[in-house]
Design a protein around this motif. Sequence first.
Motif, PDB file in Angstrom:
ATOM      1  N   LYS A  72      31.155  13.028   3.487  1.00 36.07           N
ATOM      2  CA  LYS A  72      30.505  12.803   2.373  1.00 36.07           C
ATOM      3  C   LYS A  72      28.930  13.405   2.235  1.00 36.07           C
ATOM      4  O   LYS A  72      28.391  13.440   1.158  1.00 36.07           O
ATOM      5  CB  LYS A  72      30.680  11.065   2.059  1.00 36.07           C
ATOM      6  CG  LYS A  72      31.407  10.825   1.937  1.00 36.07           C
ATOM      7  CD  LYS A  72      31.284   9.227   1.899  1.00 36.07           C
ATOM      8  CE  LYS A  72      33.277   8.198   1.623  1.00 36.07           C
ATOM      9  NZ  LYS A  72      32.841   6.782   1.816  1.00 36.07           N
ATOM     10  N   ASP A  73      27.997  13.545   3.340  1.00 40.68           N
ATOM     11  CA  ASP A  73      26.909  14.164   3.115  1.00 40.68           C
ATOM     12  C   ASP A  73      27.733  15.711   3.547  1.00 40.68           C
ATOM     13  O   ASP A  73      26.115  16.184   2.546  1.00 40.68           O
ATOM     14  CB  ASP A  73      26.614  13.948   5.011  1.00 40.68           C
ATOM     15  CG  ASP A  73      26.310  12.606   5.690  1.00 40.68           C
ATOM     16  OD1 ASP A  73      25.826  12.118   4.570  1.00 40.68           O
ATOM     17  OD2 ASP A  73      26.217  12.934   6.797  1.00 40.68           O
ATOM     18  N   GLY A  74      28.332  16.436   3.203  1.00 41.19           N
ATOM     19  CA  GLY A  74      28.055  17.808   3.266  1.00 41.19           C
ATOM     20  C   GLY A  74      28.116  17.194   1.478  1.00 41.19           C
ATOM     21  O   GLY A  74      28.025  18.808   0.674  1.00 41.19           O
ATOM     22  N   LEU A  75      29.492  16.745   0.711  1.00 38.06           N
ATOM     23  CA  LEU A  75      28.920  16.728  -0.661  1.00 38.06           C
ATOM     24  C   LEU A  75      27.945  16.662  -1.315  1.00 38.06           C
ATOM     25  O   LEU A  75      27.552  16.956  -2.438  1.00 38.06           O
ATOM     26  CB  LEU A  75      30.600  16.250  -0.833  1.00 38.06           C
ATOM     27  CG  LEU A  75      31.848  16.188  -0.273  1.00 38.06           C
ATOM     28  CD1 LEU A  75      32.760  15.228  -1.170  1.00 38.06           C
ATOM     29  CD2 LEU A  75      32.076  17.420  -0.800  1.00 38.06           C
ATOM     30  N   LYS A  76      27.053  15.480  -0.590  1.00 40.33           N
ATOM     31  CA  LYS A  76      25.721  15.316  -1.487  1.00 40.33           C
ATOM     32  C   LYS A  76      24.923  16.463  -0.813  1.00 40.33           C
ATOM     33  O   LYS A  76      24.334  16.820  -2.278  1.00 40.33           O
ATOM     34  CB  LYS A  76      25.121  14.156  -0.819  1.00 40.33           C
ATOM     35  CG  LYS A  76      25.851  12.267  -0.989  1.00 40.33           C
ATOM     36  CD  LYS A  76      25.308  11.874   0.595  1.00 40.33           C
ATOM     37  CE  LYS A  76      25.911  10.469  -0.338  1.00 40.33           C
ATOM     38  NZ  LYS A  76      25.176   9.878   1.430  1.00 40.33           N
ATOM     39  N   ILE A  93      31.046  11.818  -4.273  1.00 45.56           N
ATOM     40  CA  ILE A  93      31.317  12.035  -3.559  1.00 45.56           C
ATOM     41  C   ILE A  93      32.277  11.117  -3.014  1.00 45.56           C
ATOM     42  O   ILE A  93      33.335  10.352  -2.093  1.00 45.56           O
ATOM     43  CB  ILE A  93      30.603  11.157  -2.458  1.00 45.56           C
ATOM     44  CG1 ILE A  93      29.105   9.997  -2.769  1.00 45.56           C
ATOM     45  CG2 ILE A  93      29.068  12.309  -1.727  1.00 45.56           C
ATOM     46  CD1 ILE A  93      28.197   9.153  -1.234  1.00 45.56           C
ATOM     47  N   GLY A  94      32.243  10.050  -4.309  1.00 46.86           N
ATOM     48  CA  GLY A  94      34.136   9.562  -4.952  1.00 46.86           C
ATOM     49  C   GLY A  94      35.626   9.964  -4.475  1.00 46.86           C
ATOM     50  O   GLY A  94      36.426   9.659  -3.980  1.00 46.86           O
ATOM     51  N   LEU A  95      35.054  10.909  -3.602  1.00 43.66           N
ATOM     52  CA  LEU A  95      36.224  12.330  -4.239  1.00 43.66           C
ATOM     53  C   LEU A  95      36.847  11.992  -2.805  1.00 43.66           C
ATOM     54  O   LEU A  95      38.666  12.041  -2.402  1.00 43.66           O
ATOM     55  CB  LEU A  95      36.028  13.321  -4.270  1.00 43.66           C
ATOM     56  CG  LEU A  95      36.783  14.590  -4.215  1.00 43.66           C
ATOM     57  CD1 LEU A  95      38.073  14.073  -5.222  1.00 43.66           C
ATOM     58  CD2 LEU A  95      36.835  15.906  -4.261  1.00 43.66           C
ATOM     59  N   VAL A  96      36.076  11.589  -2.278  1.00 46.12           N
ATOM     60  CA  VAL A  96      36.779  11.465  -0.458  1.00 46.12           C
ATOM     61  C   VAL A  96      37.268  10.243  -0.464  1.00 46.12           C
ATOM     62  O   VAL A  96      37.860  10.417   0.553  1.00 46.12           O
ATOM     63  CB  VAL A  96      35.111  11.634   0.904  1.00 46.12           C
ATOM     64  CG1 VAL A  96      35.682  11.172   1.741  1.00 46.12           C
ATOM     65  CG2 VAL A  96      34.539  13.209   0.624  1.00 46.12           C
ATOM     66  N   ASP A  97      36.807   9.152  -0.975  1.00 47.21           N
ATOM     67  CA  ASP A  97      37.356   7.871  -0.561  1.00 47.21           C
ATOM     68  C   ASP A  97      38.582   8.014  -1.840  1.00 47.21           C
ATOM     69  O   ASP A  97      39.342   7.305  -1.085  1.00 47.21           O
ATOM     70  CB  ASP A  97      36.136   6.516  -1.423  1.00 47.21           C
ATOM     71  CG  ASP A  97      35.296   6.375  -0.579  1.00 47.21           C
ATOM     72  OD1 ASP A  97      35.240   6.563   0.182  1.00 47.21           O
ATOM     73  OD2 ASP A  97      34.356   5.936  -1.304  1.00 47.21           O
ATOM     74  N   LYS A  98      38.759   8.658  -2.556  1.00 48.50           N
ATOM     75  CA  LYS A  98      40.162   8.989  -3.858  1.00 48.50           C
ATOM     76  C   LYS A  98      40.882   9.270  -2.798  1.00 48.50           C
ATOM     77  O   LYS A  98      42.215   8.810  -2.484  1.00 48.50           O
ATOM     78  CB  LYS A  98      39.657   9.001  -5.155  1.00 48.50           C
ATOM     79  CG  LYS A  98      40.762   9.894  -5.434  1.00 48.50           C
ATOM     80  CD  LYS A  98      40.561  10.210  -7.558  1.00 48.50           C
ATOM     81  CE  LYS A  98      42.152  10.446  -7.757  1.00 48.50           C
ATOM     82  NZ  LYS A  98      41.100  10.934  -9.103  1.00 48.50           N
ATOM     83  N   ILE A  99      40.823  10.443  -1.714  1.00 48.87           N
ATOM     84  CA  ILE A  99      41.504  11.615  -1.050  1.00 48.87           C
ATOM     85  C   ILE A  99      42.087  10.757  -0.207  1.00 48.87           C
ATOM     86  O   ILE A  99      43.245  10.383  -0.093  1.00 48.87           O
ATOM     87  CB  ILE A  99      40.936  12.610  -0.653  1.00 48.87           C
ATOM     88  CG1 ILE A  99      40.591  13.780  -1.463  1.00 48.87           C
ATOM     89  CG2 ILE A  99      41.800  13.087   0.839  1.00 48.87           C
ATOM     90  CD1 ILE A  99      39.925  15.192  -1.852  1.00 48.87           C
ATOM     91  N   LEU A 100      40.985   9.483   0.855  1.00 49.20           N
ATOM     92  CA  LEU A 100      42.061   8.805   1.974  1.00 49.20           C
ATOM     93  C   LEU A 100      42.710   7.720   1.466  1.00 49.20           C
ATOM     94  O   LEU A 100      43.262   7.581   1.793  1.00 49.20           O
ATOM     95  CB  LEU A 100      40.482   8.663   2.092  1.00 49.20           C
ATOM     96  CG  LEU A 100      39.858   8.921   2.906  1.00 49.20           C
ATOM     97  CD1 LEU A 100      38.141   8.113   4.047  1.00 49.20           C
ATOM     98  CD2 LEU A 100      39.886   9.820   4.877  1.00 49.20           C
ATOM     99  N   GLY A 101      42.285   7.357  -0.147  1.00 49.82           N
ATOM    100  CA  GLY A 101      43.292   6.387  -0.298  1.00 49.82           C
ATOM    101  C   GLY A 101      44.375   6.874  -0.482  1.00 49.82           C
ATOM    102  O   GLY A 101      45.340   6.283  -0.252  1.00 49.82           O
TER     103      GLY A 101
END
Length: 167
Positions: A15-19, A25-33
């Motif tokens: 998420k820090d890298g995406l920022k 950064i919502g893409l990370v949560d979607k991927i983890l889900g």
Amino acid sequence: MLDIKFIRQNPEVVKDGLKKRNFDIGLVDKILGLDERRRHILKELEEGRAEVNKKSKAIPSPVEIEDLKKLKEKIKILENELELVEKDLNENLYRLPNLPLPDVPVGKDEKDNKVLYEVGDKPKFNFEPKKHYETGESLDIIDTERAAKVSGSRFGYLKGLAAQIEF
């Protein structure tokens, strides 16, 4: 493409890298889900297949045959769902950019980049040099107008001699 194990173990780093890259950064949560859903389906499939194997080894009664049919239908549904979840997960993983190195400066776009070093001496001309695409358009070997309609800006079709040279 980033490894799902790395994302799973280091979601805050990703998420820090995406920022830093001004990316959602919502893409990370979607991927983890999606990954969690995929892992849950895989577990259910494994348990279902093990149960089918166990029940089919013995001589099943008519009631057990019906249970096996229902279980096999459930497995088929889970396999279809798994295929859809994996497809969605992979599409989102492909959209995820690589992470910048820690020493990369944060900026809005490429104008905020800094030059680390230059190699060689810059040539000095007594005229204003043209950009490569201006020269290509004047020679009719690059078509940026048509390419921009198809894929957006910063792209050009090579044609004629430029295409031959490329091949």
